[in-house]
Design an enzyme around this catalytic site. Structure first.
Site, PDB file in Angstrom:
ATOM      1  N   GLU A   1      -5.182 -12.611  -3.142  1.00  0.00           N
ATOM      2  CA  GLU A   1      -5.441 -11.685  -1.854  1.00  0.00           C
ATOM      3  C   GLU A   1      -6.771 -12.429  -1.005  1.00  0.00           C
ATOM      4  O   GLU A   1      -6.752 -12.435   0.041  1.00  0.00           O
ATOM      5  CB  GLU A   1      -5.761 -10.460  -2.003  1.00  0.00           C
ATOM      6  CG  GLU A   1      -4.526  -9.620  -2.796  1.00  0.00           C
ATOM      7  CD  GLU A   1      -4.038  -9.868  -4.092  1.00  0.00           C
ATOM      8  OE1 GLU A   1      -5.082 -10.349  -4.659  1.00  0.00           O
ATOM      9  OE2 GLU A   1      -3.117  -9.731  -4.668  1.00  0.00           O
TER      10      GLU A   1
ATOM     11  N   PHE B   1      -5.364  -3.821  -2.885  1.00  0.00           N
ATOM     12  CA  PHE B   1      -5.951  -5.277  -2.853  1.00  0.00           C
ATOM     13  C   PHE B   1      -6.261  -5.914  -1.490  1.00  0.00           C
ATOM     14  O   PHE B   1      -7.522  -6.694  -1.431  1.00  0.00           O
ATOM     15  CB  PHE B   1      -4.701  -6.059  -3.317  1.00  0.00           C
ATOM     16  CG  PHE B   1      -4.051  -5.516  -4.385  1.00  0.00           C
ATOM     17  CD1 PHE B   1      -4.812  -5.305  -5.664  1.00  0.00           C
ATOM     18  CD2 PHE B   1      -2.617  -5.257  -4.610  1.00  0.00           C
ATOM     19  CE1 PHE B   1      -4.238  -4.638  -6.797  1.00  0.00           C
ATOM     20  CE2 PHE B   1      -1.972  -4.628  -5.490  1.00  0.00           C
ATOM     21  CZ  PHE B   1      -2.659  -4.136  -6.655  1.00  0.00           C
TER      22      PHE B   1
ATOM     23  N   ARG C   1       5.526   1.314   6.809  1.00  0.00           N
ATOM     24  CA  ARG C   1       5.570  -0.320   6.232  1.00  0.00           C
ATOM     25  C   ARG C   1       6.836  -0.758   6.956  1.00  0.00           C
ATOM     26  O   ARG C   1       7.027  -1.851   7.217  1.00  0.00           O
ATOM     27  CB  ARG C   1       5.421  -0.637   4.675  1.00  0.00           C
ATOM     28  CG  ARG C   1       6.570   0.339   3.856  1.00  0.00           C
ATOM     29  CD  ARG C   1       6.563  -0.101   2.470  1.00  0.00           C
ATOM     30  NE  ARG C   1       7.368   0.779   1.831  1.00  0.00           N
ATOM     31  CZ  ARG C   1       8.184   0.576   0.778  1.00  0.00           C
ATOM     32  NH1 ARG C   1       8.136  -0.643   0.344  1.00  0.00           N
ATOM     33  NH2 ARG C   1       8.995   1.425   0.276  1.00  0.00           N
TER      34      ARG C   1
ATOM     35  N   HIS D   1       1.275   0.627   1.445  1.00  0.00           N
ATOM     36  CA  HIS D   1       1.075   1.305   0.120  1.00  0.00           C
ATOM     37  C   HIS D   1      -0.281   2.072  -0.157  1.00  0.00           C
ATOM     38  O   HIS D   1      -0.823   1.919  -1.180  1.00  0.00           O
ATOM     39  CB  HIS D   1       1.381   0.194  -1.241  1.00  0.00           C
ATOM     40  CG  HIS D   1       2.921   0.156  -1.250  1.00  0.00           C
ATOM     41  ND1 HIS D   1       3.503  -0.601  -0.142  1.00  0.00           N
ATOM     42  CD2 HIS D   1       3.711   0.199  -2.259  1.00  0.00           C
ATOM     43  CE1 HIS D   1       4.885  -0.900  -0.643  1.00  0.00           C
ATOM     44  NE2 HIS D   1       4.845  -0.188  -1.750  1.00  0.00           N
TER      45      HIS D   1
ATOM     46  N   SER E   1       7.943  -5.509  -0.280  1.00  0.00           N
ATOM     47  CA  SER E   1       7.337  -4.161  -0.323  1.00  0.00           C
ATOM     48  C   SER E   1       6.489  -3.951   0.952  1.00  0.00           C
ATOM     49  O   SER E   1       6.745  -2.836   1.563  1.00  0.00           O
ATOM     50  CB  SER E   1       6.334  -4.223  -1.439  1.00  0.00           C
ATOM     51  OG  SER E   1       7.164  -4.185  -2.800  1.00  0.00           O
TER      52      SER E   1
END
Lengths: 276, 306
Positions: free
Chosen positions: B53, B78, B5, B104, B32
């Site tokens: 989302e 999500f 990420r 994630h 994040s």
């Protein structure tokens, strides 16, 4: 404003809607007929900047049909506007037809997004309005939503975003025909007080008759001139199945085709209406 | 060590400097997902849509229709779960040029537990026509994949992780959708994707003690699935293993098995999440718990070789 000319377009489009749905033996007449004057105003009332010969013209205004099941009104309006020939419309919903049950942007010119799954068109419109503004274009984005569609949570996510991003180049139009598949919106899942809901989400709200050109056209023209940093919603009060007596306010004609005989009655009613 | 990420955040920032067509979206997780790096330098091209989302995917679709190349990020659960139908109908059906870069993924999210651990996203995204599904294994591959995704016209899903990963691939590595033979061995081949390339490499060290030297192949492109190349590799081996930080249903293992069943039938042994939800714990403890660490992979191979 040449009201007669607009009414002529509306009559032609209603005729095409009945014709194509009758030929397909399936489709959504009710919510197509309720939106006829709205689309006629956009495409023939001098509201939308568009060029059927250059559908990807960058400076064009965008129209997103969020209530994609009203595809017949979009197809017949685009045909009437010259995007494609009317002769193919009778292939609606058939195998290999570009006239899919719900609009497919890849199969026809003039269709700005593939829609049909309700609740998504306003998000697309927000994104497009953001993009056009970022490009410095003056183009305006119009989105037509069904009233039943407002039961989708995503609509309100988009409503929040439009306010947050101060999109005064975006106008949502609600086809407020009061009916959805299972009955009256107020009985299935109440939407009222609808105008207050939008106001509380930070939108400017205008209510008008969705069948009266004298109200719709000026409202849409004014909608394009805003620079108040707020999105605008026009709640257009309409009649589901408008123009065909046995379809008006009849829930069953949300997604049912008329029989050949019913279609004949519908054509004669449209003709009579024209003669009045 | 760097999480994929983080490499994504850096690659996105570089792309932003390269092209003003690049826009980024996030759903309140920019710190994040690391889209925050792009947001800081290009605030006018960054859109935080809040915790929404489905709306994010729709807005990304609209931005692509206006001519931009949107990169939309949130957690994999999500992006691929909550917004699945938006991705399917609004993005993939008309093949819009939207890049969904989801972080994630997998169990190595760690302490957040099952609700935040996506072990289904490869399957969910791969089943959608027109989608391209990419899983980088390390920071180097992440950057190459993000650049590739920008140049490619069409919807792309990129699966990114939270946990730090060492650089594994050569500095001059260039992603091209094909399998990458990371280490040549004999008899046994392991196809690995994502973080499992690293874990398999560690397992291969342990297997030296048993005189076992598997071939290790990195599979960064899950869709379009490189069937022909995989069969060619399998032909040179006697045993096939797959390794993924994902459910063994609908992921790399299923795809390898499906590929082989059609043109080169043979047994495939799956290393992955065996139809279970995740759970809270430290990332390394979770890898061990689910048998996805070096020891777990070693044992799986030894069990099947017996």
């Amino acid at each position: 404003m040449d009201d007669l000319l607009l009414r002529e377009h509306a009559k032609n489009i209603r005729h095409l809607i009945i014709e194509m749905i009758t030929s397909a033996k399936s489709g959504h007449p009710g919510g197509s007929l309720s939106a006829v004057e709205i689309l006629v105003s956009l495409y023939f009332g001098g509201v939308l900047n568009y060029d059927p010969k250059n559908p990807s013209l960058e400076s064009r205004d965008r129209f997103f049909l969020s209530k994609g099941h009203a595809a017949p009104v979009l197809y017949s309006t685009l045909a009437e506007a010259g995007y494609f020939d009317k002769s193919g419309l009778d292939t609606l919903r058939q195998l290999n037809s570009p006239f899919q049950g719900h609009p497919d942007m890849k199969k026809l010119p003039g269709i700005e997004a593939s829609t049909g799954s309700l609740g998504q068109g306003l998000s697309i419109s927000v994104g497009c309005a953001l993009g056009l503004r970022l490009k410095g274009l003056k183009s305006h984005v119009f989105a037509l939503l069904g009233d039943g569609e407002l039961e989708e949570g995503q609509v309100w996510e988009a409503a929040m975003a439009a306010r947050q991003f101060k999109l005064d180049n975006l106008t949502a139009i609600i086809d407020r025909n009061n009916l959805q598949i299972d009955g009256f919106t107020e009985e299935v899942m109440s939407l009222e007080p609808l105008a207050d809901k939008w106001r509380s989400f930070g939108w400017s709200v205008l209510e008008l008759s969705g069948h009266d050109f004298d109200q719709i056209v000026p409202a849409l023209l004014n909608a394009k001139k805003r620079d108040d940093k707020k999105p605008l919603v026009i709640i257009a009060h309409t009649i589901k199945g408008k123009g065909v007596s046995f379809m008006e306010n009849i829930c069953d004609f949300h997604g049912k085709a008329p029989s050949e005989d019913q279609a004949k009655i519908a054509y004669s009613e449209l003709k009579e209406c024209d003669e009045q | 060590m760097k999480a994929t990420r983080e490499a994504y955040g850096e690659a996105l920032l570089d792309l932003g400097r390269l092209s003003d067509q690049v826009v980024a979206l996030d759903a309140d997780l920019s710190k994040s997902t690391k889209t925050s790096l792009f947001a800081k330098e290009f605030p006018e091209r960054f859109f935080d849509v809040g915790i929404a989302e489905q709306n994010m995917i729709g807005i990304a679709a609209g931005l692509s229709l206006a001519g931009f190349v949107p990169f939309a990020s949130t957690f994999a659960i999500f992006a691929s779960g909550r917004a699945w139908e938006q991705i399917r109908n609004t993005v993939a059906y008309p093949s819009l040029n939207v890049k969904v870069c989801a972080s994630h993924a997998g169990i190595t999210v760690g302490e957040d537990g099952a609700s935040h651990q996506s072990v289904e996203d490869i399957g969910l995204m791969s089943i959608i026509p027109n989608m391209t599904v990419l899983v980088p294994s390390d920071p180097i591959e992440t950057k190459s994949i993000i650049n590739w995704a920008f140049k490619y016209k069409g919807p792309v899903y990129v699966r990114l992780g939270r946990m730090g990963v060492p650089d594994l691939l050569p500095k001059d590595y260039s992603f091209d959708t094909k399998p990458y033979i990371f280490k040549k061995g004999k008899k046994i081949v392991i196809f690995a994707t994502g973080i499992m390339l690293w874990k398999c490499l560690e397992a291969i060290e342990l297997l030296k003690a048993y005189d076992i030297e598997p071939t290790l192949v990195n599979i960064p492109c899950l869709k379009p699935f490189p069937e022909k190349e995989i069969i060619e590799i399998v032909r040179e081996h006697d045993m096939v293993f797959t390794a993924e930080e994902h459910s063994i249903i609908g992921g790399l293992g299923s795809m390898v098995a499906s590929t082989l069943s059609r043109s080169y039938p043979m047994k495939v042994s799956f290393i992955g999440i065996n139809d279970k939800f995740g759970t809270s714990g430290k990332p390394n403890d979770l890898l061990s718990f689910y048998g996805l660490d070096a020891a777990g992979i070693r044992d799986k191979l030894l069990d099947n070789i017996k």
